[in-house]
Design an enzyme around this catalytic site. Structure first.
Site, short mmCIF file in Angstrom:
data_model
loop_
_atom_site.label_atom_id
_atom_site.label_comp_id
_atom_site.label_asym_id
_atom_site.label_seq_id
_atom_site.Cartn_x
_atom_site.Cartn_y
_atom_site.Cartn_z
N LYS A 125 0.85 -1.19 0.00
CA LYS A 125 0.00 0.00 0.00
C LYS A 125 0.89 1.23 0.00
O LYS A 125 2.04 1.19 0.45
CB LYS A 125 -0.91 0.02 1.23
CG LYS A 125 -2.17 0.85 1.05
CD LYS A 125 -3.19 0.16 0.16
CE LYS A 125 -4.46 0.98 0.02
NZ LYS A 125 -5.47 0.29 -0.78
N ASP A 165 -6.72 4.60 -5.18
CA ASP A 165 -7.46 4.47 -3.92
C ASP A 165 -8.10 5.84 -3.71
O ASP A 165 -8.27 6.60 -4.67
CB ASP A 165 -6.51 4.08 -2.77
CG ASP A 165 -7.24 3.62 -1.51
OD1 ASP A 165 -7.69 2.47 -1.49
OD2 ASP A 165 -7.37 4.42 -0.56
#
Length: 444
Positions: A125, A165
């Protein structure tokens, strides 16, 4: 279990002031207790210690110049958490709330989410505390180019493949990809969520929302029910929320409420999605505009009140910890029977406990919102093979993946004596594959 307690205590000592990371680790490791008890070799080989420690944590400054000629500096992150089953895969988030704790919690969840898809992708991430809101196109482009000028050293089509995201949509992915191609001199699938004209996949934009609804429908079908005629609340108004609403409405559900960071709308006759799309996707406006355009619709400042609206199904699709214990109890009081998490960790531990106590069907994020990364992995497959699948082909593969995730976590919960507990079931089903790969590869 003493092993899990020891690992959690050590993790909190080594990573102070990282509340989100502590929360995610606590939920995951406690959910793994049944499988850890059956495998004493995990402790011998330090498996949980290695699982909770990222393989690599990258932090860097991101200098850029605003439209007034001022130099601005943000902080960038990429946490490459676990590559046991494939290259790191996970989104980039641009939002003021981003810090190392948030990125680590997201990366840890991503390991299990990616494993659950059944596809060969590890967990990672990244992101920045940069806020795209209020920035011009040129400012966003300059920031993305500066961000990728550092990140390009750490990513690659077979190493680490980021995606979008919160705050990182098609526009940002385009700028990031252009800068990578410019520096590296190659046109490869180093990012997913790309535009269709330069290697992207159909159905990627819709995937997380569609996948969430496919899983919710499958869970209800297995109980002799379905979404038809159900009343839904969907929090958020970004891609996940919009396309969850779209798919739910196509299945005969009535969605009555949505929100953005300013407040929520309530339309007792059902949300008119084409108006929401016009406001959010084309005009990039605020959800409050909906109430001005739709007769009978109501807008309320602030977000918390949305959880007081009676519903059969709630799909939290905004951000982490948006449903706390009080919100969960309010939803239960007002008749909710199903929670499907479209955002990452949108329910606090207290909230999850309240839903469990009430017997609510709870579909955790790492399973329920895996549709986005699953379709990203399908985009990677298309890139590798120089292929381009139709929307229908990708959508059918997505549906099959989500149905299989539900069935696998249901079976895992049953196997380890926690039938119906899908928090534990998802953790166990995802972890077993990662653990097997880690053990097979030695102490690395």
């Amino acid at each position: 279990m003493k092993y899990i307690e020891r690992v959690l205590a050590e993790l909190k000592t080594k990573n102070p002031n990282e509340a989100e990371f502590h929360q995610a680790a606590t939920e995951i490791l406690n959910g793994l207790q049944p499988v850890v008890e059956c495998h004493p070799e995990y402790e011998k080989y330090g498996l949980l210690e290695r699982f909770t420690e990222p393989e690599r944590t990258i932090m860097f400054r991101v200098p850029w110049v605003d439209d007034q000629g001022n130099v601005r500096v943000n902080r960038g992150y990429r946490v490459q958490f676990n590559s046991a089953i494939g290259p790191y895969k996970g989104g980039l988030r641009f939002h003021p709330s981003v810090n190392l704790s948030v990125i680590k919690f997201l990366g840890m969840e991503q390991i299990l989410k990616n494993s659950l898809t059944g596809l060969p992708i590890g967990g990672g991430k990244g992101g920045s505390d940069f806020d795209p809101k209020g920035k011009s196109e040129q400012e966003i482009m300059r920031f993305c180019q500066s961000f990728m000028t550092e990140l390009y050293r750490h990513v690659g089509a077979d190493t680490d493949v980021p995606a979008g995201d919160i705050g990182v949509g098609g526009r940002e992915i385009g700028y990031l990809f252009g800068q990578y191609k410019r520096i590296a001199g190659e046109h490869v699938g180093v990012l997913t969520g790309r535009g269709l004209s330069y290697g992207g996949s159909l159905a990627r934009k819709e995937a997380t929302g569609y996948g969430l609804v496919y899983m919710t429908e499958e869970a209800l079908n297995c109980r002799g029910d379905g979404l038809k005629d159900k009343t839904l609340i969907v929090s958020g108004s970004g891609n996940v929320a919009i396309y969850a609403v779209e798919k739910a409405q196509s299945m005969g559900a009535k969605v009555v409420a949505m929100y953005d960071s300013n407040g929520y709308i309530y339309d007792k006759d059902g949300i008119k999605l084409e108006i929401v799309k016009q406001i959010k996707e084309i005009e990039r406006g605020r959800i409050s505009e909906y109430a001005k355009r739709v007769k009978g619709a109501e807008y309320t400042e602030g977000c918390k009140g949305i959880w007081n609206i009676p519903c059969d199904v709630a799909l939290p699709c905004a951000t982490q910890n948006e449903i706390d214990g009080a919100d969960a109890r309010s939803l239960v009081k007002n008749g909710v029977k199903v929670i499907g998490e479209g955002a990452n960790m949108p329910t606090t531990l207290e909230g999850i406990a309240a839903f469990r106590k009430a017997g609510v069907l709870f579909l955790p994020a790492k399973a329920a919102n895996a549709g986005g990364v699953a379709t990203s992995a399908l985009e990677m497959a298309q890139s590798s093979g120089r292929l381009f699948w139709t929307f229908e082909e990708v959508d059918q593969k997505l549906k099959n993946i989500m149905v299989n995730i539900y069935r696998n976590m249901d079976a895992a919960a049953e196997e380890y004596g926690v039938a119906g507990d899908y928090v534990a079931g998802a953790n166990i089903a995802g972890f077993k594959k990662v653990a097997e790969a880690m053990l097979a590869q030695g102490v690395v």
